[in-house]
Design a protein around this motif. Structure first.
Motif, short mmCIF file in Angstrom:
data_model
loop_
_atom_site.label_atom_id
_atom_site.label_comp_id
_atom_site.label_asym_id
_atom_site.label_seq_id
_atom_site.Cartn_x
_atom_site.Cartn_y
_atom_site.Cartn_z
N ALA A 13 55.00 51.18 62.64
CA ALA A 13 54.58 51.36 64.09
C ALA A 13 52.97 51.62 64.08
O ALA A 13 52.28 50.75 65.25
CB ALA A 13 54.96 52.79 64.62
N ILE A 16 51.78 47.68 63.59
CA ILE A 16 51.92 46.91 64.93
C ILE A 16 50.89 47.42 66.03
O ILE A 16 50.33 46.64 66.60
CB ILE A 16 53.45 46.98 65.53
N ALA A 17 50.67 48.77 66.09
CA ALA A 17 49.63 49.27 66.91
C ALA A 17 48.08 48.51 66.82
O ALA A 17 47.47 48.24 67.68
CB ALA A 17 49.67 50.73 66.99
N GLY A 37 50.76 55.92 62.83
CA GLY A 37 51.85 56.05 63.14
C GLY A 37 52.95 57.15 63.46
O GLY A 37 53.61 57.26 64.46
N SER A 65 57.35 54.72 69.55
CA SER A 65 56.36 54.95 68.53
C SER A 65 55.12 54.32 68.30
O SER A 65 54.14 54.73 68.14
CB SER A 65 57.10 55.16 67.16
N ILE A 66 55.49 52.95 68.64
CA ILE A 66 54.40 51.90 68.66
C ILE A 66 53.41 52.26 70.01
O ILE A 66 52.41 52.34 69.67
CB ILE A 66 54.69 50.49 68.89
#
Length: 85
Positions: A13, A16-17, A37, A65-66
């Motif tokens: 997460a 990706i964020a 994350g 979560s992201i």
């Protein structure tokens, strides 16, 4: 086993964020990405329970979560940017 999954999901997460919200002031490294994350997941769970999307024993999903990690990154960037100026 639950804490291991939280760490693994938190890492992805956060990764990706950080990909979605690039910036110079973002936290770097494996540990900080994982912490980002996990904090995002906790934030998403808290906000989701406050709004009524999740029950008392429910946790945020991967997408939430992201989104939580993105919110944490935006707050981090605002604080770090203000401190540099």
């Amino acid at each position: 086993m639950g804490i291991i999954w939280a760490i693994i999901i938190g890492f992805f997460a956060g990764l990706i964020a950080k990909f979605i919200v690039p910036g110079r002031n973002e936290p770097r490294g494996f540990i900080l990405t994982t912490v980002l994350g996990i904090i995002g997941s906790v934030l998403a769970t808290f906000l989701g329970q406050a709004v009524g999307w999740y029950g008392p024993d429910d946790g945020a999903g991967f997408i939430a979560s992201i989104l939580g990690a993105i919110i944490v990154l935006l707050i981090w960037g605002a604080i770090a940017g203000r401190r540099r100026a």
